[in-house]
Structures are given as structure tokens and as C-alpha cells.
Design an enzyme around this catalytic site. Structure first.
Site, PDB file in Angstrom:
ATOM      1  CD  GLU A   1      -1.991   2.448  -3.840  1.00 38.99           C
ATOM      2  OE1 GLU A   1      -3.028   2.971  -4.268  1.00 38.99           O
ATOM      3  OE2 GLU A   1      -1.657   2.542  -2.649  1.00 38.99           O
TER       4      GLU A   1
ATOM      5  CG  ASP B   1      -1.915   1.099   1.240  1.00 43.20           C
ATOM      6  OD1 ASP B   1      -2.737   1.137   0.310  1.00 43.20           O
ATOM      7  OD2 ASP B   1      -1.890   1.940   2.169  1.00 43.20           O
TER       8      ASP B   1
HETATM    9  C1  NOJ Z   1      -4.242   3.291  -0.924  1.00 42.88           C
HETATM   10  C2  NOJ Z   1      -5.371   2.328  -0.803  1.00 42.88           C
HETATM   11  O1  NOJ Z   1      -5.581   1.692  -2.025  1.00 42.88           O
HETATM   12  C3  NOJ Z   1      -6.570   3.120  -0.323  1.00 42.88           C
HETATM   13  O2  NOJ Z   1      -7.756   2.374  -0.390  1.00 42.88           O
HETATM   14  C4  NOJ Z   1      -6.276   3.602   1.064  1.00 42.88           C
HETATM   15  O3  NOJ Z   1      -7.332   4.414   1.507  1.00 42.88           O
HETATM   16  C5  NOJ Z   1      -4.975   4.396   1.108  1.00 42.88           C
HETATM   17  N1  NOJ Z   1      -3.913   3.772   0.376  1.00 42.88           N
HETATM   18  C6  NOJ Z   1      -4.500   4.550   2.518  1.00 42.88           C
HETATM   19  O4  NOJ Z   1      -4.040   3.321   3.000  1.00 42.88           O
END
Ligand code: NOJ
Ligand code: CA
Length: 529
Positions: free
Chosen positions: A265, A200
Site C-alpha cells: 500500500e 499496510d
Molecule cells: C492504511 C489503512 O488502509 C488504513 O485503514 C489505516 O488506518 C492506516 N493504514 C493505518 O494502519
């Protein structure tokens, strides 16, 4: 030689919304197990499951209060072990979400950290004194709503950093104890047999140690995401430190062999994204989100392919994403007809495709009435909520679409069109979106040119995108009509004939021998040439 995560197709499951097994209206791990046969039938290679860990659910699981357990709402560790075993038995790999940038404010680590300035875990988070005027230590903004990224803590008279909600305090990875504890979390799940991690907001983990102010964003206008008022020069992707973070993760997963995958990500321009492969010693797949944020136009997509292929280092493997739990549904964004063309693109382009659950049947954004809003982002910045793309999977036309038992209220409303847009209805329909997706998956799996061959884009008339995928002894031509008008293309002279093996209309197998390709509105074709 290619690794499974290069040849394979990844399918993202948002666990709250896939399948409820115990009638509380919320999807869970045993529910996923019930649907593994479907995923094996569909033909994907791996599932990525968004967080299922204990969490107060301020951000629906992206606020973790215990990294090494399962939230009772989703099941138990035994259920998880069974999920891994049952997936592997069907040849499906399991990728899980790792949330390193922040914990929940209910995590015992943060509870300790905030208890006093001299607590041994104080430095596990990012605490700073107020600015001389008593305000926050710098101008950084929270991604959710664009308020300050700092929250004042009365008890100890300091601020802590939270890049997202104030319930999601950022961890301090510069502290060796944090690092050790978090890398052990990876080992915990690797020992349970997982095949990789989706990390993440991996690019946010390292920030400027001097916490310098971010500069204003000259392109920001009213109506844009308020969190984009500043350019995030110092609050994310801070090099070279972020690459050290990537290497820590890589070294840890490699303790368990060479074929575990790390997906990071990030939402970065290609050149900065490419840096996250390192020298083959960082992330395997820094997510490529360009399609999520680019207009769906043939020339734009061609440029994306060309630029991506140009900046990727030779050892790097590409990947493409059309949708996820944070973005509007692709079918709503570009329309149902073009969603079929987009599926053909995703499953024939070079690089690992990540599909979002429900996109294979053409699920659309579901309007959420105000009283049913769940996503905190919608409350902080109306219009930015992500609930519309997180609604229950549409399995059949029974009440609640087979997601949860009749009479139970699902956690988010079902799409109104679920009686026609569902797996059961599409499964035996020879021209459905599901039949198309499955045909594309089957073709990609069977054709080395598609799952690991090279790519070359070709000149084509306006509104058409054409590219070649090549492997020894095999060559495919893909032509996609991005418009709602019929289009004709002349095959390059090198190809005297084209054998169309798949059309997005699913009604066409034909040998074209006069170099003239005719495409119907919104049609894409795959041809052997
Ligand atoms: C990216 C995630 O995909 C999202 O859903 C989340 O709210 C944020 N990061 C914070 O963790
Ligand atoms: Ca449930």
C-alpha cells in the site's frame, strides 16, 4: 505465462461489513464463508481481507495486538483455516492484510517496550529523548489529525513515534529481532495456506535514521488535510532502506514458492511507486492509487495510463484501484452513471484490478449521523472520516439487508437505498450494475487480450477515452464516454469494422461497418476489432 495475480481480479472484503453470522451486528469470518459462493459466481479470482486479528479496535483492526490469532469478534483460527479451505475449493485465492509499520499500544511487545528504558524490547519501537525545549524530537505529523507524530511517555521520560494514532506505535524494523519476529508472522500465515499479503502502508516502514525535520508544504491551504502541512521527505519511503524492507518480505514469501503475491500500500507518484518493484525482487504490486486522487476526466485518465506504462520497468506488472475502505465510494465520487464507465475501465485496462466490496452493485457513501461515528479520524479531523464507505454490504431487501439478523443494530448504519440497491435485486436484472460487473469480469477472464495483452491509447474526441488491448490473434477496442452527452468517434482507418460485444447499457451487440461509432451519454463499449 502469467501468474494468477496478473490475470486475476482481486476483491477487497472489509470483514466488519461483509456478513455477520452470529447476530452481533459485526461481520465475521464465518460470514465470509457463507458468501464465498456469491464471490465465485461473480467470478473474481482472489479475496483480500482487511485485518481480523486481535485488536483493541482503535483503528478498526489496523492496530494489531497479536499478529498470529483471530479476534474473537471475527471468529477463530479454525474458522480462518476453514475459510482458506473453502475459498481454495472454489478456486478463490486468499490475500490477508499485514500491518508492519505499527502495532497496537496494547501489543505485549509495546507494553514491555514502554515499561523501562532498559527493557530488552525498548528498541523494538522508536523512542527518543525530548528536544531541548522538552517538546517532541522533530516536527513529524501524525497522519490522523495532523498533530505531532510523537507521544510523550511520563514513566520513562521519552517520546515514541506513531505515524497514525498514538495507540499505534511505529515498530523499529532496523532492529534485527523485530525483523525476525515480523517475518515469522508472514510464515505463520503462509503455512496456513494464504496466497499473499496486502502490506499496510509498506512505504512508511523505513524512515530517516537521523529523524530530520520534514520541510513545509508550500501547496498546503486551509481546508486541506492538516497532516499534509509538511512534505514527508524523511518520515516515509526512505530510500534505499525501504527497498531492503521490500526484499526481506519478498525473500520470505518466496520460501513458500514463486506464486505468492505481495501488494504494497502506497500513495506515491508513478516514478517512486515504480521503484518498489525493484529488479523483480521487491513487491509484485505496489498499489496504484492515482485514480483515487485524480479527476475523472478522459484526458486525465489517458495521461495516467500513458505515464504509468512509460515508467514501469519491463518486468513490472501494473494494477489499478478505484476504491477502498479509506476513500469515498466511487459511485458517490463520480455519480452512478459514470461508475458503470469506471467499472468498464477497471476491468478492461492492463493490470490487476482491485475491486472494493459493494462497488459491484453501485453502493454509495452513507451519511453517518454524529452519534454513530466510529472512525477515529472523523473525530480528529471532521470530514475526513471513512465510515461512509464502510457500511454493511447490501445483500437483499430484508430488514438489515441480509447483513445481520432483523432487530440487531449493525455496527454502521445501512444505506437508505438498500431496498433497491442490493445483490438479490440486481442479480436477475439484465441491466443492473451487478450484471454489468459480472459480464465485464467474464469477458476479461475469457479474453487473453484483456487479462494479459498489451495496451495502447488512441486519439479520441474530447470527453472520450479509447484504447486497444491486443494479444496474438485477438484485439479489443474500448471506448468510454466520460460525458453525459452523446458522442461520436470515427474508428481509426486500420479498423474497417468493430463488433461491439458489450455496452455499459447492456443492450447492444452490433457490428459497426461504416467506421462510425456512436456513444450514448455515459456509455462505454468494448468491441472486437
Ligand atoms: C492504511 C489503512 O488502509 C488504513 O485503514 C489505516 O488506518 C492506516 N493504514 C493505518 O494502519
Ligand atoms: Ca458477527
Amino acid at each position: 505465462m502469467a501468474y494468477w495475480w496478473q490475470k486475476g481480479i482481486i476483491y477487497q472484503i472489509y470483514p466488519r461489513s461483509f456478513q455477520d453470522s452470529n447476530g452481533d451486528g459485526i461481520g465475521d469470518l464465518p460470514g465470509i464463508i457463507q458468501r464465498l459462493d456469491y464471490l465465485a459466481w461473480l467470478g473474481v479470482d482472489a479475496i483480500w481481507i482487511s485485518p481480523f486479528y486481535p485488536s483493541p479496535m482503535a483503528d478498526f483492526g489496523y492496530d494489531v495486538s497479536n499478529y498470529t490469532d483471530v479476534h474473537p469478534m471475527f471468529g477463530t483460527l479454525d474458522d480462518f483455516d476453514r475459510l482458506v479451505e473453502e475459498s481454495h475449493r472454489r478456486g478463490l485465492r486468499v490475500i490477508i492484510d499485514f500491518v508492519p509499520n505499527h502495532t497496537s499500544d496494547q501489543h505485549p511487545w509495546f507494553q514491555e517496550s514502554r515499561s523501562s528504558r532498559d527493557n530488552p524490547k525498548r528498541d523494538w519501537y522508536i523512542w527518543r529523548d525530548p528536544a531541548p525545549d522538552g517538546g517532541p524530537p522533530n516536527n513529524w505529523l501524525s497522519r490522523f489529525g495532523g498533530g505531532s507524530a510523537w507521544e510523550y511517555d511520563e514513566r520513562t521520560g521519552q517520546y515514541y513515534l506513531h505515524s497514525f494514532l498514538k495507540e499505534q506505535p511505529d515498530l523499529n524494523w532496523r532492529n534485527p529481532e523485530v525483523r525476525a519476529a515480523m517475518l515469522d508472522v508472514l510464515r505463520f500465515w503462509l503455512r496456513r495456506g494464504v496466497d499473499g499479503f496486502r502490506v499496510d502502508v509498506s512505504f512508511r516502514v523505513m524512515k530517516d535514521p537521523l529523524l530530520r525535520d520534514n520541510p513545509p508544504n508550500p501547496n498546503w491551504r486551509e481546508g486541506m488535510d492538516p497532516a499534509d502541512r509538511l512534505i514527508e521527505r524523511y518520515s516515509m519511503d526512505f530510500a534505499p532502506d525501504i527497498h531492503q524492507f521490500n526484499r526481506w518480505l519478498r525473500q520470505t514469501v518466496e520460501e513458500f514458492g514463486k506464486d505468492k503475491v505481495l501488494i504494497g500500500e502506497m500513495d506515491l507518484p508513478f516514478e517512486r511507486m515504480a521503484a518498489h518493484y525493484g529488479k523483480g525482487d521487491e513487491l509484485h504490486l505496489p498499489f496504484n492509487f492515482r485514480l483515487l486522487f485524480s479527476p475523472w476526466k478522459a484526458d486525465v485518465v489517458r495521461q495516467l495510463i500513458d505515464e504509468y506504462e512509460r515508467v514501469l520497468p519491463a518486468h513490472a506488472w501494473p494494477n489499478w484501484v478505484l476504491g477502498n475502505h479509506d476513500q469515498p465510494r466511487i459511485a458517490s465520487r463520480i455519480g452512478r452513471e459514470q461508475a458503470r464507465v469506471a467499472a468498464m475501465f477497471l476491468l478492461t485496462v492492463r493490470g490487476t484490478p482491485t475491486m472494493y466490496y459493494g462497488d459491484e452493485i453501485g453502493m454509495e457513501n452513507v451519511p453517518i449521523p454524529p452519534e454513530r461515528v466510529q472512525d477515529p479520524w472523523e473525530r480528529l479531523a471532521p470530514g475526513f472520516g471513512r465510515d461512509p464507505a464502510r457500511t454493511p454490504m447490501q445483500w437483499d431487501d430484508s430488514p438489515n439487508a441480509g447483513f445481520c439478523p432483523p432487530g440487531v443494530e449493525p455496527w454502521l448504519p445501512l444505506a437508505e437505498n438498500y431496498r433497491t440497491i442490493n445483490v438479490a435485486a440486481q442479480r436477475h436484472d439484465p441491466t443492473s450494475m451487478l450484471t454489468l460487473t459480472r459480464a465485464l469480469i467474464g469477458l476479461r477472464r475469457a479474453a487473453p487480450a484483456l487479462n494479459r495483452g498489451s495496451i495502447r491509447t488512441l486519439d479520441a474526441p474530447d470527453g472520450l477515452l479509447a484504447y486497444l488491448r491486443e494479444a496474438p490473434n485477438e484485439r479489443y477496442l474500448i471506448v468510454l464516454n466520460f460525458t453525459d452527452q452523446p458522442q461520436g468517434a470515427l474508428l481509426p482507418e486500420a479498423f474497417s469494422s468493430a463488433n461491439i460485444v458489450l455496452s455499459t447499457y447492456l443492450d447492444r451487440n452490433e457490428l459497426v461497418t461504416n467506421r462510425e461509432l456512436r456513444l450514448r451519454p455515459n456509455e462505454g463499449i468494448v468491441a472486437m476489432v
